[in-house]
Scaffold this active site. Structure first.
Site, PDB file in Angstrom:
ATOM      1  N   LYS A 181     -19.644  -2.807   9.587  1.00  0.00           N
ATOM      2  CA  LYS A 181     -20.171  -2.100  10.758  1.00  0.00           C
ATOM      3  C   LYS A 181     -21.701  -2.269  10.851  1.00  0.00           C
ATOM      4  CE  LYS A 181     -16.300  -0.598  12.322  1.00  0.00           C
ATOM      5  NZ  LYS A 181     -15.215   0.080  11.690  1.00  0.00           N
TER       6      LYS A 181
HETATM    7  C1  PLP Z   1     -13.840   0.668  11.892  1.00  0.00           C
HETATM    8  C2  PLP Z   1     -13.068   1.384  12.945  1.00  0.00           C
HETATM    9  C3  PLP Z   1     -12.445   2.623  12.712  1.00  0.00           C
HETATM   10  C4  PLP Z   1     -12.239   3.256  11.375  1.00  0.00           C
HETATM   11  O1  PLP Z   1     -13.148   3.191  10.448  1.00  0.00           O
HETATM   12  P1  PLP Z   1     -12.838   3.250   8.869  1.00  0.00           P
HETATM   13  O2  PLP Z   1     -14.144   3.745   8.355  1.00  0.00           O
HETATM   14  O3  PLP Z   1     -12.510   1.870   8.431  1.00  0.00           O
HETATM   15  O4  PLP Z   1     -11.752   4.217   8.612  1.00  0.00           O
HETATM   16  C5  PLP Z   1     -11.849   3.271  13.776  1.00  0.00           C
HETATM   17  N1  PLP Z   1     -11.815   2.736  14.994  1.00  0.00           N
HETATM   18  C6  PLP Z   1     -12.367   1.543  15.259  1.00  0.00           C
HETATM   19  C7  PLP Z   1     -12.285   1.016  16.648  1.00  0.00           C
HETATM   20  C8  PLP Z   1     -12.987   0.817  14.238  1.00  0.00           C
HETATM   21  O5  PLP Z   1     -13.489  -0.392  14.507  1.00  0.00           O
END
Ligand code: PLP
Length: 375
Positions: A181
């Site tokens: 991210k």
């Molecule tokens: C990364 C992501 C999540 C969840 O994040 P995690 O920290 O991996 O649980 C939820 N929704 C979207 C659209 C994402 O890209």
């Protein structure tokens, strides 16, 4: 040359911040958690932030705090990471999918109202790849039908819709901090809201359902252990301390890609649509309609052989095995989602990507497209 898909941007500052926490007695529920939450709520422009151990946990706690339960319906998108739909299933409610827009890849607001029933409780929209959903339209529909509105802004940290930061729309939003991210805590997420009830309930449920004073072994409701450690928070704080630098650098990489790839006729590049500013989470290109899913898969394979990691993004949620089994979904149910999903691929995208690497990706991409065009 080897070019990975993603790479976190970790400097000595992050390393020092983590080591400093390890020298204190507060490895969890300490001062770094509070500081990190302050920083995030200020960044998103909301009243409350509750940091948790993942973006998925953040979504789950929002759904639960809103009282969404068995047999309720929540309108959402099939073109997303699976967590945005699973968080509805966790509470035994039903995700009701609505197809997406052909340009932003976000839920198509014009198709929502026909899916609203007596059972509909909420709309959960996703800012896909960092591009904001159409929040004005979504808010209008939610208001008209008295529905909750949830923003899955896991991918849009730093994006803006009509001058307002993502994470601040609807009843609550989230950020997620997995290493791919915009910023990372290793694992982690946060709930962002102006709603005091969501804030209090999710704080309690994050910490085993403790009461508001968080007293020892007093549990007033069913809760979870969704806590994030102060070690993770210190990492996140150090990242937020460099947030302008990180987002600027990502913007430069995006601009370089656009410059190098603009003449490739066979692909559609990610663009901003409407009055938005996008903090791109991934750089996803799309092959034009004359190409097939097999062409795309072959292109990914071709790039891999040249040392370039690329991935298809996303696989439609309704076509995942257990969704097909649970709800009987099949190919053809959401044609725009399927058309786009068959033809998109994410290219390497991270702050330290160099012009030389981008140039290399461009050359191999061109070769790969020639190869699949002739096969
Ligand atoms: C990364 C992501 C999540 C969840 O994040 P995690 O920290 O991996 O649980 C939820 N929704 C979207 C659209 C994402 O890209």
């Amino acid at each position: 040359m080897e070019v990975p898909l993603a790479k976190p941007d970790i400097t000595q500052r992050e390393i020092n911040a983590v080591v400093d926490v390890l020298k204190t007695p507060n490895l969890s529920l300490g001062p770094k958690l509070k500081e990190f939450e302050e920083k995030l709520k200020e960044f998103a422009g909301v009243k409350y932030a509750v940091a948790v151990n993942s973006g998925t946990s953040a979504l789950h706690l929002i759904v639960k705090s809103l009282g969404i339960k068995d047999n309720d319906e929540v309108i959402t998108t099939p073109f997303s990471f699976i967590a945005s739909s699973n968080c509805i299933l966790f509470e035994r409610a039903k995700p009701v999918f609505v197809d997406i827009e052909d340009d932003t890849y976000n839920i198509n607001p014009d198709l929502i109202e026909e899916k609203i029933t007596e059972k509909t409780k909420a709309i959960l929209a996703v800012d896909v790849f960092g591009h904001p959903a159409d929040w004005d339209k979504l808010e209008k529909i939610a208001k008209k039908h008295d529905l909750f509105l949830i923003e899955d802004s896991a991918e849009s940290l730093g994006s803006e819709y009509k001058g307002k930061r993502c994470g601040s729309f609807g009843d609550a939003g989230i950020f997620a901090f997995y290493p791919n991210k915009q910023i990372t805590t290793g694992e982690g997420g946060v709930i962002l809201t102006d709603n005091e009830k969501i804030y209090k309930l999710s704080r309690s449920m994050r910490n085993q359902g403790r009461g508001e004073d968080e007293s020892w072994l007093e549990h007033v409701r069913l809760g979870y252990n969704f806590r994030i450690s102060d070690i993770n928070c210190a990492l996140g704080l150090a990242q937020m301390g460099r947030i302008d630098e990180i987002l600027n650098r990502r913007r430069i990489v995006y601009d370089m890609y656009k410059f190098y790839l603009k003449d490739i006729e066979e692909i559609i590049l990610p663009e901003e649509h409407g009055n938005v500013k996008v903090s791109w989470f991934v750089f996803v290109i799309r092959l034009k309609d004359r190409f097939t899913r097999e062409n795309r898969d072959n292109l990914i394979h071709f790039l891999k052989e040249k040392g370039i990691e690329s991935k298809n993004y996303f696989s439609p949620i309704h076509l995942q095995k257990f969704y097909r089994e649970l709800f009987g979904y099949k190919r053809g149910d959401f044609p725009v989602t399927e058309k786009i999903s068959d033809r998109t691929l994410a290219l390497p995208f991270f702050t330290s990507l160099t012009e030389e690497e981008i140039n290399y990706v461009k050359d191999k991409l061109k070769e790969g497209i020639t190869a699949i065009s002739n096969s």
